[in-house]
Motif scaffolding. Sequence first.
Motif, PDB file in Angstrom:
ATOM      1  N   LEU A  40      27.229 -21.852 -22.718  1.00 30.56           N
ATOM      2  CA  LEU A  40      26.042 -21.042 -22.999  1.00 30.56           C
ATOM      3  C   LEU A  40      24.852 -21.924 -23.374  1.00 30.56           C
ATOM      4  N   ALA A  41      25.117 -23.026 -24.095  1.00 26.65           N
ATOM      5  CA  ALA A  41      24.032 -23.946 -24.452  1.00 26.65           C
ATOM      6  C   ALA A  41      23.391 -24.540 -23.201  1.00 26.65           C
ATOM      7  N   PHE A  42      24.217 -24.908 -22.200  1.00 24.72           N
ATOM      8  CA  PHE A  42      23.687 -25.463 -20.963  1.00 24.72           C
ATOM      9  C   PHE A  42      22.949 -24.397 -20.161  1.00 24.72           C
ATOM     10  N   ILE A  43      23.509 -23.186 -20.118  1.00 23.89           N
ATOM     11  CA  ILE A  43      22.844 -22.105 -19.392  1.00 23.89           C
ATOM     12  C   ILE A  43      21.479 -21.804 -20.004  1.00 23.89           C
ATOM     13  N   ALA A  44      21.420 -21.790 -21.338  1.00 14.16           N
ATOM     14  CA  ALA A  44      20.160 -21.493 -22.026  1.00 14.16           C
ATOM     15  C   ALA A  44      19.101 -22.542 -21.726  1.00 14.16           C
ATOM     16  N   LEU A  45      19.509 -23.803 -21.566  1.00 11.63           N
ATOM     17  CA  LEU A  45      18.544 -24.869 -21.293  1.00 11.63           C
ATOM     18  C   LEU A  45      17.760 -24.624 -20.006  1.00 11.63           C
ATOM     19  N   ALA A  46      18.383 -23.942 -19.063  1.00  8.63           N
ATOM     20  CA  ALA A  46      17.743 -23.724 -17.764  1.00  8.63           C
ATOM     21  C   ALA A  46      16.892 -22.457 -17.725  1.00  8.63           C
ATOM     22  N   GLN A  47      16.791 -21.761 -18.852  1.00  7.15           N
ATOM     23  CA  GLN A  47      16.078 -20.492 -18.888  1.00  7.15           C
ATOM     24  C   GLN A  47      14.688 -20.652 -19.523  1.00  7.15           C
ATOM     25  N   PRO A  48      13.790 -19.698 -19.270  1.00  8.87           N
ATOM     26  CA  PRO A  48      12.500 -19.683 -19.975  1.00  8.87           C
ATOM     27  C   PRO A  48      12.731 -19.556 -21.482  1.00  8.87           C
ATOM     28  N   PRO A  49      11.772 -20.001 -22.294  1.00  9.36           N
ATOM     29  CA  PRO A  49      11.977 -20.011 -23.755  1.00  9.36           C
ATOM     30  C   PRO A  49      12.420 -18.679 -24.329  1.00  9.36           C
ATOM     31  N   LEU A  50      11.818 -17.561 -23.889  1.00  9.38           N
ATOM     32  CA  LEU A  50      12.171 -16.265 -24.463  1.00  9.38           C
ATOM     33  C   LEU A  50      13.632 -15.922 -24.190  1.00  9.38           C
ATOM     34  N   LEU A  51      14.088 -16.116 -22.953  1.00  9.31           N
ATOM     35  CA  LEU A  51      15.473 -15.807 -22.605  1.00  9.31           C
ATOM     36  C   LEU A  51      16.429 -16.784 -23.271  1.00  9.31           C
ATOM     37  N   TRP A 105      15.944 -26.465 -29.064  1.00  3.62           N
ATOM     38  CA  TRP A 105      16.167 -26.818 -30.470  1.00  3.62           C
ATOM     39  C   TRP A 105      17.534 -26.370 -30.961  1.00  3.62           C
ATOM     40  N   PHE A 106      18.079 -25.327 -30.375  1.00  8.25           N
ATOM     41  CA  PHE A 106      19.342 -24.768 -30.847  1.00  8.25           C
ATOM     42  C   PHE A 106      20.560 -25.337 -30.106  1.00  8.25           C
ATOM     43  N   THR A 107      20.355 -26.222 -29.119  1.00  3.53           N
ATOM     44  CA  THR A 107      21.479 -26.748 -28.343  1.00  3.53           C
ATOM     45  C   THR A 107      22.558 -27.391 -29.222  1.00  3.53           C
ATOM     46  N   PRO A 108      22.210 -28.302 -30.155  1.00  2.14           N
ATOM     47  CA  PRO A 108      23.266 -28.872 -31.013  1.00  2.14           C
ATOM     48  C   PRO A 108      23.972 -27.819 -31.864  1.00  2.14           C
ATOM     49  N   PHE A 161      30.033 -36.352 -39.055  1.00  6.25           N
ATOM     50  CA  PHE A 161      28.752 -37.033 -39.256  1.00  6.25           C
ATOM     51  C   PHE A 161      28.221 -37.594 -37.941  1.00  6.25           C
ATOM     52  N   VAL A 162      29.084 -38.228 -37.161  1.00  3.32           N
ATOM     53  CA  VAL A 162      28.659 -38.830 -35.899  1.00  3.32           C
ATOM     54  C   VAL A 162      28.167 -37.761 -34.924  1.00  3.32           C
ATOM     55  N   LEU A 163      28.890 -36.653 -34.812  1.00  5.18           N
ATOM     56  CA  LEU A 163      28.466 -35.584 -33.916  1.00  5.18           C
ATOM     57  C   LEU A 163      27.153 -34.948 -34.383  1.00  5.18           C
ATOM     58  N   ALA A 164      27.001 -34.804 -35.704  1.00  2.00           N
ATOM     59  CA  ALA A 164      25.740 -34.274 -36.234  1.00  2.00           C
ATOM     60  C   ALA A 164      24.581 -35.209 -35.909  1.00  2.00           C
ATOM     61  N   ALA A 165      24.817 -36.509 -36.018  1.00  2.00           N
ATOM     62  CA  ALA A 165      23.775 -37.485 -35.688  1.00  2.00           C
ATOM     63  C   ALA A 165      23.424 -37.445 -34.207  1.00  2.00           C
ATOM     64  N   LEU A 166      24.428 -37.251 -33.347  1.00  2.00           N
ATOM     65  CA  LEU A 166      24.147 -37.117 -31.915  1.00  2.00           C
ATOM     66  C   LEU A 166      23.229 -35.922 -31.662  1.00  2.00           C
ATOM     67  N   GLY A 167      23.447 -34.842 -32.419  1.00  2.00           N
ATOM     68  CA  GLY A 167      22.593 -33.673 -32.274  1.00  2.00           C
ATOM     69  C   GLY A 167      21.142 -33.962 -32.630  1.00  2.00           C
ATOM     70  N   ILE A 168      20.931 -34.870 -33.581  1.00  2.00           N
ATOM     71  CA  ILE A 168      19.569 -35.252 -33.960  1.00  2.00           C
ATOM     72  C   ILE A 168      18.950 -36.178 -32.917  1.00  2.00           C
ATOM     73  N   ILE A 169      19.740 -37.117 -32.413  1.00  2.00           N
ATOM     74  CA  ILE A 169      19.233 -38.114 -31.463  1.00  2.00           C
ATOM     75  C   ILE A 169      18.920 -37.491 -30.103  1.00  2.00           C
ATOM     76  N   TYR A 170      19.636 -36.415 -29.753  1.00  2.00           N
ATOM     77  CA  TYR A 170      19.421 -35.763 -28.464  1.00  2.00           C
ATOM     78  C   TYR A 170      17.956 -35.355 -28.305  1.00  2.00           C
TER      79      TYR A 170
END
Length: 335
Positions: free
Chosen positions: A299-310, A235-238, A215-224
């Motif tokens: 992969l989540a961190f790598i995706a954050l640095a990419q354009p939306p399509l990639l 949007w898909f990082t969590p 529950f706590v980790l899920a909530a962190l995903g919302i607060i991020y």
Amino acid sequence: MALNSFRLILFSTLAALILAPLAGRLAIRLGWVDVPGSLPHKQHLREVSLGGGWSLALAISLGVLLFDFRPYSSIWRLLAASVPVFLFGVWDDRRGLSAPQKLLGQGLSALILILLDIHVRLFSDQLAWLNYALTVFWLVGITNAFNFVDSMDGLAVGLGAITAAFFMLVMQESNQPGMSAFGALLVGACIGLYFFNASPSRLFLGDAGSQWLGFVLAALGIIYTPLGLLRSQSWFTPILLLGVPIFDTVLIVYSRLRRGRPWYLASFDHTYHRLVDFGFDTSRAVLAMHIASIVLGCLAFIALAQPPLLANGIFGACLLLGAAAILWMERRWSP
């Protein structure tokens, strides 16, 4: 900020190392133990204390109280909302609850979090009900995912530490120092508890611990809240950070429904059990799932640095690989 994180990790690690054996002995005196053979999937050889969840929650709470978390209201709201799911988990560990009763506790915590103004904000105010529905689905889903994935010594606690570490880092990048500090506390507490929960376990998380952690980790995903990034990039990082518990849940629900079995009953069909059936030894099966969690976090961190399509392409590739892995495991596994 980073130096403060190490101080918090050290504190919560030591707190968990001290509190875990105390909570374990107290749980045994109160009869909160996991009895071998009480259910078909309980195949450990001796009674094991269910005090792991108590020590985890207490170590985190002490850190929040002793360090200066007063300016960060989101943390206090998160902890307040997590109380019902923890108490229902304690009740389940002591007496045993039905699936609807467990869902009641999880739903109550989700409702409190929404009432405290922490919820998904993907849709406009005109579609607020969709935000609330998605919030409940996410919180209840991840809470149960961590409960499901807690199928072997050290597995859920290790996944919790890895996920919390990535949240700690991504919260630093998003200029959310309070939530990053909370993530550091969670990392340390999981590390300290891992010492007692690793195989052969001397202390189980129990439903109280696994559900509270989920529950706590899920909530962190919302607060991020990403800073300077489009929602389409982040949007898909969590989802990726919590990808291993999600994968395990989708696998067993799909497998059980396919075979006409209740999805909520404990069994030996989790990802861990299948890896062992495929030839992994127990420690390497757990390690494989931990490595998978680290890979998805990277992969989540790598995706954050990419354009939306990639960025969305990386997420889509992860979904396709996950679906292929589920189908492959189903084809190879015989219950």
